[in-house]
Write a protein that holds these residues in place. Sequence first.
Motif, short mmCIF file in Angstrom:
data_model
loop_
_atom_site.label_atom_id
_atom_site.label_comp_id
_atom_site.label_asym_id
_atom_site.label_seq_id
_atom_site.Cartn_x
_atom_site.Cartn_y
_atom_site.Cartn_z
N VAL A 247 -3.02 2.98 2.69
CA VAL A 247 -2.21 2.23 1.72
C VAL A 247 -2.00 0.80 2.20
CG1 VAL A 247 0.09 2.05 0.68
CG2 VAL A 247 -1.10 4.24 0.69
N LEU A 248 -1.67 0.64 3.47
CA LEU A 248 -1.50 -0.71 4.02
C LEU A 248 -2.80 -1.51 3.94
CD1 LEU A 248 0.66 0.03 7.19
CD2 LEU A 248 1.40 -1.05 5.06
N TRP A 249 -3.92 -0.85 4.22
CA TRP A 249 -5.23 -1.51 4.18
C TRP A 249 -5.52 -2.03 2.77
CZ3 TRP A 249 -9.59 0.96 1.68
CH2 TRP A 249 -10.77 0.21 1.75
N ILE A 250 -5.35 -1.19 1.76
CA ILE A 250 -5.68 -1.63 0.40
C ILE A 250 -4.67 -2.65 -0.08
CG2 ILE A 250 -4.48 0.12 -0.98
CD1 ILE A 250 -8.05 -1.19 -1.55
N HIS A 251 -3.42 -2.53 0.37
CA HIS A 251 -2.38 -3.49 -0.01
C HIS A 251 -2.77 -4.90 0.43
CE1 HIS A 251 1.62 -5.44 0.14
NE2 HIS A 251 1.89 -4.63 -0.88
N LYS A 252 -3.37 -5.00 1.62
CA LYS A 252 -3.80 -6.31 2.14
C LYS A 252 -5.08 -6.81 1.46
CE LYS A 252 -1.74 -5.53 6.63
NZ LYS A 252 -1.98 -5.27 8.05
N GLN A 253 -5.89 -5.89 0.91
CA GLN A 253 -7.16 -6.27 0.31
C GLN A 253 -7.02 -6.79 -1.12
OE1 GLN A 253 -9.96 -6.27 2.18
NE2 GLN A 253 -8.61 -5.57 3.80
N LEU A 254 -5.96 -6.36 -1.80
CA LEU A 254 -5.79 -6.74 -3.21
C LEU A 254 -5.37 -8.20 -3.31
CD1 LEU A 254 -3.97 -3.56 -4.56
CD2 LEU A 254 -6.36 -4.20 -4.88
N PRO A 255 -5.86 -8.89 -4.33
CA PRO A 255 -5.51 -10.30 -4.51
C PRO A 255 -4.06 -10.47 -4.96
CG PRO A 255 -6.81 -9.55 -6.35
CD PRO A 255 -6.79 -8.43 -5.37
N ASP A 256 -3.48 -11.63 -4.70
CA ASP A 256 -2.13 -11.92 -5.16
C ASP A 256 -2.08 -11.79 -6.67
OD1 ASP A 256 -1.27 -12.48 -2.60
OD2 ASP A 256 -1.58 -14.65 -2.79
N GLY A 257 -0.99 -11.25 -7.16
CA GLY A 257 -0.83 -11.08 -8.60
C GLY A 257 -1.39 -9.79 -9.15
N HIS A 258 -1.99 -8.96 -8.30
CA HIS A 258 -2.53 -7.67 -8.76
C HIS A 258 -1.35 -6.81 -9.22
CE1 HIS A 258 -4.44 -3.74 -8.71
NE2 HIS A 258 -5.61 -4.38 -8.77
N PRO A 259 -1.50 -6.08 -10.33
CA PRO A 259 -0.39 -5.28 -10.88
C PRO A 259 0.21 -4.26 -9.90
CG PRO A 259 -2.26 -5.28 -12.39
CD PRO A 259 -2.68 -6.02 -11.16
N LEU A 260 -0.57 -3.73 -8.97
CA LEU A 260 -0.04 -2.77 -8.02
C LEU A 260 0.83 -3.40 -6.94
CD1 LEU A 260 -3.07 -0.37 -7.50
CD2 LEU A 260 -1.01 0.06 -8.83
N LEU A 261 0.78 -4.71 -6.82
CA LEU A 261 1.57 -5.40 -5.80
C LEU A 261 2.93 -5.81 -6.30
CD1 LEU A 261 -1.17 -7.64 -4.16
CD2 LEU A 261 -0.39 -5.38 -3.46
N ASP A 262 3.18 -5.68 -7.58
CA ASP A 262 4.49 -6.07 -8.14
C ASP A 262 5.58 -5.12 -7.75
OD1 ASP A 262 3.31 -8.23 -9.35
OD2 ASP A 262 2.99 -7.21 -11.26
#
Length: 86
Positions: free
Chosen positions: A71-86
């Motif tokens: 989860v931490l790995w994918i969290h860092k891979q996603l671009p800023d503003g990705h819906p899962l990061l909100d």
Amino acid sequence: MKKIKNEAQLLKKALHIGEQYAQKRGFIQFDEGTSNKIKIECIYRLLVQDKVLTPLAPDKEDGPNMKHKLVLWIHKQLPDGHPLLD
């Protein structure tokens, strides 16, 4: 372990991206009946072997910690503003 918002969805995304990564590396596709527990361990070990992830300490290498690491790995891979990061 700190709880991450949208952790279940992030894990699902990590497994999807991890499976694609494994296929590009030449591994066969997981069967539909393969449990998430096995997928998590296989993808975690592949990413550690390829030095994409820092390995967990041997005494901390269990299902929940591997899951959290993905989860931490994918969290860092996603671009800023990705819906899962909100």
